[in-house]
Design a protein around this motif. Structure first.
Motif, short mmCIF file in Angstrom:
data_model
loop_
_atom_site.label_atom_id
_atom_site.label_comp_id
_atom_site.label_asym_id
_atom_site.label_seq_id
_atom_site.Cartn_x
_atom_site.Cartn_y
_atom_site.Cartn_z
N VAL A 1 0.86 -1.18 0.00
CA VAL A 1 0.00 0.00 0.00
C VAL A 1 0.90 1.22 0.00
CG1 VAL A 1 -1.64 1.33 1.39
CG2 VAL A 1 -1.93 -1.14 1.15
N THR B 1 1.04 5.22 0.40
CA THR B 1 0.31 6.32 0.99
C THR B 1 1.16 7.58 0.91
OG1 THR B 1 -0.68 4.77 2.56
CG2 THR B 1 -0.87 7.08 3.09
N LYS C 1 4.09 8.13 -5.62
CA LYS C 1 3.50 6.78 -5.61
C LYS C 1 3.61 6.10 -6.98
CE LYS C 1 -0.30 8.50 -3.86
NZ LYS C 1 0.16 9.84 -3.53
N GLY D 1 -4.23 3.05 -0.97
CA GLY D 1 -4.86 1.88 -0.37
C GLY D 1 -5.41 2.12 1.02
N ASN D 2 -4.84 3.06 1.73
CA ASN D 2 -5.34 3.35 3.08
C ASN D 2 -6.80 3.78 3.05
OD1 ASN D 2 -4.23 5.70 1.74
ND2 ASN D 2 -4.53 6.83 3.64
N LEU E 1 -9.13 -3.55 2.80
CA LEU E 1 -7.70 -3.82 2.69
C LEU E 1 -7.43 -5.31 2.90
CD1 LEU E 1 -6.13 -0.86 4.68
CD2 LEU E 1 -5.48 -1.54 2.38
N TYR F 1 -0.49 -6.78 4.70
CA TYR F 1 0.07 -5.85 3.72
C TYR F 1 1.15 -4.98 4.36
CZ TYR F 1 -2.91 -2.21 5.79
OH TYR F 1 -3.50 -1.32 6.66
N GLU G 1 2.66 -1.20 4.25
CA GLU G 1 2.36 0.17 3.85
C GLU G 1 3.65 0.97 3.79
OE1 GLU G 1 -0.59 3.90 4.97
OE2 GLU G 1 -0.32 2.31 6.44
N ILE H 1 4.73 4.80 3.52
CA ILE H 1 4.22 6.16 3.66
C ILE H 1 5.27 7.10 3.10
CG2 ILE H 1 3.41 7.88 5.30
CD1 ILE H 1 3.03 5.17 7.14
N GLN I 1 5.25 0.41 7.50
CA GLN I 1 4.36 -0.10 8.53
C GLN I 1 3.83 -1.45 8.04
OE1 GLN I 1 1.51 2.72 9.93
NE2 GLN I 1 0.91 1.43 11.63
N SER I 2 4.16 -2.51 8.78
CA SER I 2 3.77 -3.87 8.40
C SER I 2 2.51 -4.28 9.13
CB SER I 2 4.87 -4.87 8.76
OG SER I 2 6.04 -4.57 8.07
#
Length: 157
Positions: free
Chosen positions: A28, A30, A37, A104-105, A111, A115, A117, A119, A135-136
């Motif tokens: 994801v 963000t 992105k 995706g957030n 979700l 996943y 993420e 950032i 962030q897992s």
């Protein structure tokens, strides 16, 4: 957190993500508009061995690229977040490729269960600089994060 000093370094970082991705990984992305992105996704595709031009799926929602080492499922949820649960995304999240989900957030309950993420943040003082925080959510994501960090450390010794 990883600091990326410019476009070339961002692309190199993204390629390393593609090189270590495994089937069923979900990523994801963000960040604010213009945070990088889609640029990151282009580099990931290169790392997967996909030579095709990568376009943002803003209006198509999902683009599939199947000619690399793994299929790449590139999604942009920005315009459809509220109806994300109705899109049938689970087949991608649990598929044989890498799912990269921009914005995706915004999917919230839709979700995947597991996943990673990333950032992306722009620097306040340097237009080219980006910061990437990880962030897992789940064991496969934690493993994916470690593979990325290990590869990036090896490439930048």
């Amino acid at each position: 957190m990883i600091e990326l000093s410019g476009l070339a370094m961002t692309e190199k970082f993204a390629e390393s993500i593609g090189e270590v991705a495994e089937a069923g990984d979900n990523l994801v992305l963000t960040g604010d508009l213009g945070a990088g992105k889609t640029t990151l996704t282009k580099g990931i595709a290169k790392g997967l061995g996909i030579g095709q031009m990568i376009k943002s799926p803003t209006y198509t929602i999902i683009r599939e690229y199947t000619q690399g080492r793994l299929p790449l499922y590139h999604m942009d949820i920005y315009r459809v977040a509220a109806s994300g649960a109705d899109l049938g995304l689970d087949e991608y999240f649990e598929g044989e490729g890498l799912s990269v989900i921009e914005w995706g957030n915004l999917l919230e309950e839709a979700l995947p269960e597991d996943y990673l993420e990333l950032i992306l943040e722009k620097s306040d003082t340097d237009l080219e600089k980006r910061y990437v925080k990880f962030q897992s959510f789940g064991p496969q994501a934690a493993d994916f994060e470690q593979r990325i960090l290990k590869k990036w450390a090896e490439e930048n010794e």
